[in-house]
Design an enzyme around this catalytic site. Structure first.
Site, short mmCIF file in Angstrom:
data_model
loop_
_atom_site.label_atom_id
_atom_site.label_comp_id
_atom_site.label_asym_id
_atom_site.label_seq_id
_atom_site.Cartn_x
_atom_site.Cartn_y
_atom_site.Cartn_z
N SER A 150 -16.64 -18.15 0.52
CA SER A 150 -15.48 -17.55 1.18
C SER A 150 -15.68 -17.49 2.69
O SER A 150 -14.70 -17.60 3.45
CB SER A 150 -15.19 -16.16 0.61
OG SER A 150 -16.25 -15.26 0.87
N ASN A 186 -17.26 -9.46 5.36
CA ASN A 186 -18.48 -10.23 5.17
C ASN A 186 -19.71 -9.34 5.28
O ASN A 186 -19.80 -8.46 6.14
CB ASN A 186 -18.55 -11.35 6.22
CG ASN A 186 -19.76 -12.24 6.03
OD1 ASN A 186 -20.83 -11.94 6.54
ND2 ASN A 186 -19.59 -13.29 5.28
N PRO A 217 -11.45 -14.66 9.78
CA PRO A 217 -12.62 -13.90 9.33
C PRO A 217 -12.71 -13.84 7.81
O PRO A 217 -11.69 -13.91 7.10
CB PRO A 217 -12.38 -12.50 9.91
CG PRO A 217 -10.90 -12.41 10.06
CD PRO A 217 -10.44 -13.79 10.41
N ASP A 218 -13.94 -13.68 7.34
CA ASP A 218 -14.20 -13.51 5.91
C ASP A 218 -13.99 -12.04 5.58
O ASP A 218 -14.92 -11.26 5.44
CB ASP A 218 -15.65 -13.95 5.61
CG ASP A 218 -16.04 -13.76 4.16
OD1 ASP A 218 -15.14 -13.69 3.31
OD2 ASP A 218 -17.26 -13.69 3.90
N ALA A 219 -12.70 -11.66 5.48
CA ALA A 219 -12.34 -10.24 5.35
C ALA A 219 -11.13 -10.06 4.47
O ALA A 219 -10.25 -9.23 4.75
CB ALA A 219 -12.09 -9.66 6.74
#
Length: 292
Positions: free
Chosen positions: A50, A125, A60-62
């Protein structure tokens, strides 16, 4: 006649490696090209990360992207490979209903393994310096049970990922949670850590006593050799983002070099040829269709 590639399930690959006292080695990727390069290098499986999929979109990985967007990336990757994809499905994209839908859709797309973490939705993340609050243990176990009941085939593999160490809760809590997750039906557990050494993970492994397969992601403790990890009780090692980081460095240097030199002669013997790209595309196989 040109045919789509076939691939074993992650469960079968894990069984083969464990029988040989070896770890399943998994490379992170965000698209089919990265996955095919990982396969060519000799990796056993690909991690549909992801972080990588989000970063490829400069997001963002959010929990910003949707399940559909992550699934599309994983499915495109799997269709190109002869090794299995392990899909990073964050927190399952919502509540129990979302988890059941996730399993149905990923399994229908040919993904044979997913990994779901035990943080609250939306997640951030694990390496970001912020709060990483975990879902209540029983609530996560409920998600596990829903996921396992939702699967259609026996080969589908569910990895329960605990972020207890990421949240600073310690090894004892990580062990308690992972035992509960396996009791709920998880096929394996992933113990995640952002410490600079593997000490906490080793402590977990000693307390775990190989009850179920253990997955690790040695991003912040990169000096753990795969052979040593197996001796310590690890079944699967995910190199989750090294490919992405290498791509960033390579592209940054290449683009800067072109602008600096004003031409590309100095690069041509350092970068892949167009012929190499054609081979990765399996162009010759596709061309055979024109004369079929």
């Amino acid at each position: 006649m040109f045919k789509p590639v076939s691939y074993p399930s992650f469960r079968s690959v894990l069984g083969q490696r464990r029988a040989l006292s070896q770890a399943v080695r998994v490379a992170g990727a965000h698209d089919a090209l990265g996955g095919r390069l990982a396969q060519a290098a000799g990796f056993d499986a690909v991690w549909a990360s992801s972080l990588e999929v989000s970063a490829a979109r400069c997001l963002p990985d959010a929990s910003v992207l949707t399940m559909t967007e992550y699934l599309e990336a994983a499915a495109h990757t799997q269709k190109a490979l002869g090794i299995p994809v392990v899909a990073d499905v964050d927190t399952g994209y919502g509540n129990n209903l979302n988890v059941a839908h996730m399993v149905h859709e990923y399994e229908a797309a040919g993904i044979t393994a997913v990994c779901m973490e035990d943080k609250l939705f939306p997640k951030m993340n694990s390496f970001v310096a912020t709060s990483h609050t975990l879902l209540d243990t029983e609530e996560y176990c409920s998600k596990v049970r829903v996921a396992k009941n939702a699967q259609r085939g026996e080969e589908f593999f569910f990895i329960a990922r605990t972020e207890a160490l990421i949240d600073g809760l310690g090894v004892e809590v990580a062990l308690e949670r992972c035992h509960a997750y396996v009791d709920a039906g998880a096929d394996a557990v992933l113990i995640h850590s952002k410490a600079r050494t593997k000490d906490q993970v080793l402590e977990f492994l000693q307390g775990w006593q190989d009850r179920a397969p253990v997955v690790v992601v040695p991003t912040t403790y990169p000096d753990w050799h795969a052979d040593d990890a197996v001796k310590d009780g690890v079944s699967t090692i995910i190199y989750a983002n090294q490919g992405l980081r290498a791509t960033v460095s390579a592209l940054r240097d290449t683009y800067a070099s072109i602008l600096s030199h004003g031409e590309t002669t100095h690069l041509e013997d350092k970068i892949a040829s167009v012929k190499d790209v054609f081979a990765l595309q399996r162009l010759a196989d596709w061309q055979e269709l024109e004369s079929a």
